[in-house]
Design an enzyme around this catalytic site. Structure first.
Site, PDB file in Angstrom:
ATOM      1  N   ARG A 138       0.830  -1.205   0.000  1.00  0.00           N
ATOM      2  CA  ARG A 138       0.000   0.000   0.000  1.00  0.00           C
ATOM      3  C   ARG A 138       0.869   1.262   0.000  1.00  0.00           C
ATOM      4  O   ARG A 138       0.552   2.246   0.668  1.00  0.00           O
ATOM      5  CB  ARG A 138      -0.933   0.037   1.228  1.00  0.00           C
ATOM      6  CG  ARG A 138      -1.977  -1.046   1.280  1.00  0.00           C
ATOM      7  CD  ARG A 138      -3.035  -0.841   0.194  1.00  0.00           C
ATOM      8  NE  ARG A 138      -4.178  -1.700   0.381  1.00  0.00           N
ATOM      9  CZ  ARG A 138      -4.247  -2.959  -0.021  1.00  0.00           C
ATOM     10  NH1 ARG A 138      -3.227  -3.517  -0.624  1.00  0.00           N
ATOM     11  NH2 ARG A 138      -5.353  -3.653   0.166  1.00  0.00           N
ATOM     12  N   GLU A 184      -5.262   4.363   6.047  1.00  0.00           N
ATOM     13  CA  GLU A 184      -4.793   4.142   4.679  1.00  0.00           C
ATOM     14  C   GLU A 184      -5.369   5.183   3.709  1.00  0.00           C
ATOM     15  O   GLU A 184      -4.743   5.537   2.716  1.00  0.00           O
ATOM     16  CB  GLU A 184      -5.212   2.726   4.254  1.00  0.00           C
ATOM     17  CG  GLU A 184      -4.325   2.096   3.215  1.00  0.00           C
ATOM     18  CD  GLU A 184      -4.938   2.177   1.850  1.00  0.00           C
ATOM     19  OE1 GLU A 184      -4.212   2.512   0.910  1.00  0.00           O
ATOM     20  OE2 GLU A 184      -6.156   1.937   1.716  1.00  0.00           O
ATOM     21  N   SER A 204     -10.654  -0.485   2.441  1.00  0.00           N
ATOM     22  CA  SER A 204      -9.970  -0.563   3.743  1.00  0.00           C
ATOM     23  C   SER A 204      -9.623   0.836   4.230  1.00  0.00           C
ATOM     24  O   SER A 204      -8.889   1.553   3.549  1.00  0.00           O
ATOM     25  CB  SER A 204      -8.675  -1.350   3.615  1.00  0.00           C
ATOM     26  OG  SER A 204      -8.936  -2.623   3.091  1.00  0.00           O
TER      27      SER A 204
HETATM   28  N1  EPU Z   1     -11.320 -10.363   9.782  1.00  0.00           N
HETATM   29  C1  EPU Z   1     -12.097 -10.349  10.913  1.00  0.00           C
HETATM   30  N2  EPU Z   1     -13.113  -9.443  10.968  1.00  0.00           N
HETATM   31  C2  EPU Z   1     -13.384  -8.568   9.969  1.00  0.00           C
HETATM   32  C3  EPU Z   1     -12.571  -8.587   8.829  1.00  0.00           C
HETATM   33  C4  EPU Z   1     -11.526  -9.499   8.743  1.00  0.00           C
HETATM   34  O1  EPU Z   1     -11.889 -11.114  11.842  1.00  0.00           O
HETATM   35  O2  EPU Z   1     -14.332  -7.800  10.107  1.00  0.00           O
HETATM   36  C5  EPU Z   1     -10.255 -11.388   9.666  1.00  0.00           C
HETATM   37  C6  EPU Z   1     -10.672 -12.467   8.666  1.00  0.00           C
HETATM   38  O3  EPU Z   1     -11.392 -13.487   9.284  1.00  0.00           O
HETATM   39  C7  EPU Z   1      -9.342 -12.985   8.185  1.00  0.00           C
HETATM   40  C8  EPU Z   1      -8.457 -11.738   8.208  1.00  0.00           C
HETATM   41  O4  EPU Z   1      -9.088 -10.817   9.094  1.00  0.00           O
HETATM   42  O5  EPU Z   1      -8.798 -13.918   9.067  1.00  0.00           O
HETATM   43  C9  EPU Z   1      -8.210 -11.128   6.847  1.00  0.00           C
HETATM   44  O6  EPU Z   1      -9.448 -10.690   6.281  1.00  0.00           O
HETATM   45  P1  EPU Z   1      -9.641 -10.461   4.683  1.00  0.00           P
HETATM   46  O7  EPU Z   1      -9.241 -11.678   3.963  1.00  0.00           O
HETATM   47  O8  EPU Z   1     -10.995  -9.921   4.475  1.00  0.00           O
HETATM   48  O9  EPU Z   1      -8.540  -9.387   4.285  1.00  0.00           O
HETATM   49  P2  EPU Z   1      -8.025  -8.064   5.019  1.00  0.00           P
HETATM   50  O10 EPU Z   1      -6.635  -8.282   5.456  1.00  0.00           O
HETATM   51  O11 EPU Z   1      -9.007  -7.602   6.023  1.00  0.00           O
HETATM   52  C10 EPU Z   1      -6.931  -7.088   2.828  1.00  0.00           C
HETATM   53  C11 EPU Z   1      -6.934  -5.815   2.039  1.00  0.00           C
HETATM   54  C12 EPU Z   1      -8.206  -5.691   1.205  1.00  0.00           C
HETATM   55  C13 EPU Z   1      -8.256  -6.869   0.251  1.00  0.00           C
HETATM   56  C14 EPU Z   1      -8.240  -8.174   1.084  1.00  0.00           C
HETATM   57  C15 EPU Z   1      -8.180  -9.415   0.237  1.00  0.00           C
HETATM   58  C16 EPU Z   1      -5.616  -4.250   3.382  1.00  0.00           C
HETATM   59  C17 EPU Z   1      -5.619  -3.029   4.228  1.00  0.00           C
HETATM   60  N3  EPU Z   1      -6.806  -4.672   2.937  1.00  0.00           N
HETATM   61  O12 EPU Z   1      -8.005  -7.031   3.765  1.00  0.00           O
HETATM   62  O13 EPU Z   1      -8.092  -4.517   0.430  1.00  0.00           O
HETATM   63  O14 EPU Z   1      -9.418  -6.836  -0.559  1.00  0.00           O
HETATM   64  O15 EPU Z   1      -7.057  -8.199   1.939  1.00  0.00           O
HETATM   65  O16 EPU Z   1      -6.908  -9.554  -0.319  1.00  0.00           O
HETATM   66  O17 EPU Z   1      -4.551  -4.783   3.107  1.00  0.00           O
HETATM   67  C18 EPU Z   1      -8.682  -2.197   0.186  1.00  0.00           C
HETATM   68  O18 EPU Z   1      -7.485  -1.942   0.264  1.00  0.00           O
HETATM   69  O19 EPU Z   1      -9.545  -1.305   0.039  1.00  0.00           O
HETATM   70  C19 EPU Z   1      -9.133  -3.580   0.336  1.00  0.00           C
HETATM   71  C20 EPU Z   1     -10.413  -3.900   0.393  1.00  0.00           C
END
Ligand code: EPU
Length: 336
Positions: free
Chosen positions: A160, A331, A235
């Site tokens: 990012r 972010e 995010s």
């Molecule tokens: N989780 C929770 N609660 C929530 C959300 C997530 O417990 O409300 C846990 C999930 O269960 C999982 C972990 O967090 O174990 C990761 O969740 P997820 O796969 O949804 O990905 P993320 O790390 O929350 C990142 C990116 C997203 C991208 C997804 C998929 C960042 C800041 N965000 O989210 O990017 O779509 O991975 O690759 O790195 C964006 O930048 O706008 C965005 C949506």
């Protein structure tokens, strides 16, 4: 090329925040932009408006970058080199690549915003970052009006992050991005758990680019709000990276804490999990709140203002610090 007065920016930002632009202009070509920069230097640039939270009316001249066009620079049997102008909608460009059987961007389907801003925060999702396909970024120096090129290495990409968020922030306007995509033997990335589940449920064993794009679209739709319905900027926070020592301590207290190993000494923790554990997931405060399916996303239900969403972000940061001793970094660009 005409400057308009008192324009609402609501439809120009995906958070759907209704602030006023005292002066506003839409730009359709690099030439128009160079002409404008001869007389106007103190500008506020808006492209897809997908990574900003507007907290006030904008007094500077708002320049809406609307330069369109995709060109194929060269191609061979295996690869294609493309240059895409900044004002092209990102998701439409990805769908076009998929329809042409150009591989590399399918995992980045349905990300809001325009092509010109994708390098700034090095958009990434489902195991892919845009930096892996970018060969070159073209930009205009606001001071001199001259076009300059950045190679992939010069963009200094990180998670990012890029040079455009750091050393040269505010100095350039990105006008086009060039990509190298595959025409065959695509490097498919289906390792992300949810993609595998989605493909298996459809009984797809050898997925095409379209199968992957469709799977991503379906996953994103199930978790992330559509900005056309509920204003948001994806995010709102970055996933924090903490020391292994800090993580081990947290793990004793919270055995279920999810994590990704970055190095021997560093661990990335999902901010969404931290926010959910702190009780904010799905919380609504009148016109704004935290999304019910992904706690990392703050939302505007209709008529929220940017200041109150920012205050909620600060409240969340404070709570995460109290609960986990972690500093959550925002972010999204906060525009004061
Ligand atoms: N989780 C929770 N609660 C929530 C959300 C997530 O417990 O409300 C846990 C999930 O269960 C999982 C972990 O967090 O174990 C990761 O969740 P997820 O796969 O949804 O990905 P993320 O790390 O929350 C990142 C990116 C997203 C991208 C997804 C998929 C960042 C800041 N965000 O989210 O990017 O779509 O991975 O690759 O790195 C964006 O930048 O706008 C965005 C949506």
């Amino acid at each position: 090329m005409k400057i308009q007065e008192n324009i609402s920016l609501k439809k120009y930002n995906t958070f759907n925040i209704d602030v006023n632009a005292k002066r506003f202009i839409s730009i359709n070509s690099v030439y128009e932009l160079q002409q404008l920069l001869k007389t106007e230097k103190d500008i506020f640039l808006i492209s897809g408006g997908s990574n900003m939270l507007l907290t006030n009316d904008i007094k500077k001249l708002v320049v809406h970058l609307d330069i369109k066009g995709i060109s194929i620079d060269r191609e061979n049997h295996d690869d294609v080199y493309l240059t895409v102008n900044a004002g092209e909608n990102w998701h439409e460009f990805v769908l076009w690549c998929v329809s042409q059987n150009y591989g590399g961007l399918e995992n980045l389907s349905l990300i809001p915003g325009n092509v010109g801003t994708c390098p700034i925060q090095n958009i990434g999702a489902y195991g892919v970052e845009v930096k892996d396909t970018i060969t070159r970024v073209e930009a205009i120096d606001i001071e001199t009006g001259k076009l300059i090129e950045f190679s992939n290495a010069e963009c200094n990409f990180g998670y990012r992050n890029s040079i455009f968020k750091n050393e040269v922030k505010g100095k350039y306007i990105l006008t086009s991005v060039s990509f190298l995509l595959t025409k065959k033997e695509h490097q498919l990335n289906t390792s992300y758990g949810a993609i595998e589940t989605e493909l298996t449920s459809k009984n797809i064993k050898t997925p095409t680019l379209k199968d992957i794009s469709d799977a991503i679209i379906s996953i994103r739709k199930s978790k992330l709000p559509d900005p056309k319905e509920i204003g948001n900027s994806g995010s709102f926070f970055k996933n924090p990276v903490i020391s292994k020592k800090h993580f081990d301590k947290l793990k004793e207290k919270f055995p279920k804490i999810p994590s990704y190993t970055i190095s021997e000494t560093e661990i990335k923790v999902p901010a969404g999990w931290l926010i959910e554990q702190s009780g904010f997931k799905g919380k609504r405060f009148g016109e704004f709140g935290v999304h019910e399916k992904q706690a990392l996303v703050l939302v505007n239900y209709g008529n929220a203002n940017g200041k109150e969403i920012f205050e909620l972000a600060e409240k969340i940061q404070k709570k995460i610090k109290q609960n986990f001793e972690i500093d959550l970094e925002i972010e999204v660009n906060i525009i004061n």
